[in-house]
Design a protein around this motif. Structure first.
Motif, PDB file in Angstrom:
ATOM      1  N   PRO A  14       0.755  -1.334   0.070  1.00  0.00           N
ATOM      2  CA  PRO A  14      -0.111  -0.027  -0.127  1.00  0.00           C
ATOM      3  C   PRO A  14       0.723   1.221  -0.011  1.00  0.00           C
ATOM      4  O   PRO A  14       2.181   1.191   0.450  1.00  0.00           O
ATOM      5  N   PHE A  49      -4.204  -1.460  -5.858  1.00  0.00           N
ATOM      6  CA  PHE A  49      -4.337  -1.334  -4.364  1.00  0.00           C
ATOM      7  C   PHE A  49      -3.390  -0.461  -3.875  1.00  0.00           C
ATOM      8  O   PHE A  49      -3.464  -0.340  -2.533  1.00  0.00           O
ATOM      9  N   GLU A 197      -6.925 -10.654  -4.623  1.00  0.00           N
ATOM     10  CA  GLU A 197      -6.925 -10.948  -3.041  1.00  0.00           C
ATOM     11  C   GLU A 197      -6.954 -12.560  -2.732  1.00  0.00           C
ATOM     12  O   GLU A 197      -7.150 -12.803  -1.607  1.00  0.00           O
ATOM     13  N   GLY A 215      -3.336  -8.905  -1.583  1.00  0.00           N
ATOM     14  CA  GLY A 215      -3.138  -7.784  -0.737  1.00  0.00           C
ATOM     15  C   GLY A 215      -2.104  -7.984   0.436  1.00  0.00           C
ATOM     16  O   GLY A 215      -1.594  -8.965   0.312  1.00  0.00           O
ATOM     17  N   GLY A 256     -12.169  -4.049   0.481  1.00  0.00           N
ATOM     18  CA  GLY A 256     -11.008  -3.750  -0.764  1.00  0.00           C
ATOM     19  C   GLY A 256      -9.660  -3.177  -0.292  1.00  0.00           C
ATOM     20  O   GLY A 256      -9.309  -3.668   0.818  1.00  0.00           O
ATOM     21  N   LEU A 257      -9.267  -2.204  -0.852  1.00  0.00           N
ATOM     22  CA  LEU A 257      -7.666  -1.963  -0.861  1.00  0.00           C
ATOM     23  C   LEU A 257      -7.532  -1.293   0.792  1.00  0.00           C
ATOM     24  O   LEU A 257      -6.449  -1.163   1.074  1.00  0.00           O
TER      25      LEU A 257
END
Length: 306
Positions: A14, A49, A197, A215, A256-257
């Motif tokens: 991230p 992501f 994911e 992720g 989600g992200l």
């Protein structure tokens, strides 16, 4: 091609912001260190992501430089260089290679809901990118591009464009597409991978996937599934997948992200789990639901920074 064939679990890193939405480079480095400690075979940066679509060009360059210098060769790093322009994408890809990227990941050119490019244009696009670099290209086949990429077309790209050799398949019926791609592409397919994911991980591994881009919140959990499967222990892999599937599903369908950042903040890896506006923060009840599921599994992320 003589490059090493990259395999394994390559989660997306991230992009870390502070509460005001500015890059947090110290947090970025800590996120990278956690993800390596959690067993990632490699990392991917500047992906969707990673909120790459919310970064300026200068910020992209800063994140790329910060991560690649901090990783310092500990694991291979895939850099997303997606752009609509062939020349801009080629230049981004060259810059990523020069900075130390092991591979670039590129979506087909698209813009908005309606601007698309023909197969001929897509072929020329990837040719230009390939001509600019000496490292592998991973084509990301995902619904967000709104571009249909048949397995036959992807196999042709692999056979006709030297550096196109990896494919992240995260469209509906991914396993069937992976099987067809491997059958049609043969030795030109160095890396059939999945993503999304890990929600389709087991059937994709059954179909021949050799890598997965997930992720970044729990690489240790994904590694357990992947390692068992690759060791030939399908029953253990299935049992582990059932154990981790509630968390995988929560990330895929509910947060989600944001999931990765929520987990990292809870575990003291980063100071803020802020998304870049206009993305909305996770609802407190959804956040607590994610953490409730995660705590049952005791992933490294929840204790790494404590």
């Amino acid at each position: 091609m003589t490059q090493q064939a990259w395999r394994g679990v390559f989660p997306v890193v991230p992009t870390i912001f502070d509460d005001a939405g500015r890059l947090d480079l110290d947090g970025q480095r800590r996120a990278v260190d956690f993800m390596i400690d959690a067993g990632s075979h490699g990392l991917a940066i500047l992906a969707n992501f990673s909120e790459q679509f919310a970064l300026s060009d200068d910020e992209r360059n800063t994140v790329q430089k910060t991560v690649l210098e901090h990783v310092a060769g500990r694991v291979p790093v895939i850099v997303t260089t997606t752009h609509f322009s062939s020349d801009v994408c080629a230049a981004r890809s060259r810059a990523a290679q020069d900075a130390g990227a092991a591979m670039v990941m590129v979506m087909p050119p698209y813009h908005g809901a309606t601007i698309r490019v023909s197969e001929r244009g897509i072929h020329e696009f990837y040719r230009r990118v390939s001509d600019a670099i000496d490292i592998p290209i991973m084509i990301q086949d995902a619904p967000v591009s709104g571009t249909t990429l048949s397995a036959a077309f992807l196999a042709r790209l692999a056979k006709e464009i030297g550096n196109v050799s990896y494919f992240k398949i995260e469209c509906p019926q991914a396993a069937a597409k992976l099987r067809e791609l491997i059958e049609l592409g043969g030795d030109a397919i160095a890396g059939p991978w999945d993503g999304e994911e890990a929600i389709t991980l087991l059937p994709d591994l059954d179909a021949g996937a050799t890598g997965t881009m997930t992720g970044g919140g729990y690489p240790d959990g994904i590694r357990r599934i992947y390692d068992a499967y690759m060791a030939g222990d399908a029953d253990t892999a299935a049992a582990l997948y059932q154990q981790w599937l509630p968390l995988i599903n929560y990330e895929n369908r509910q947060t989600g992200l944001a999931a990765c950042k929520v987990l990292m903040k809870e575990g003291g890896v980063i100071a803020s789990d802020a998304l870049r506006h206009p993305l909305a923060p996770v609802h407190p009840a959804t956040r607590e639901g994610l953490l409730k599921v995660a705590r049952r599994l005791e992933p490294l992320v929840l204790r790494w920074g404590r």
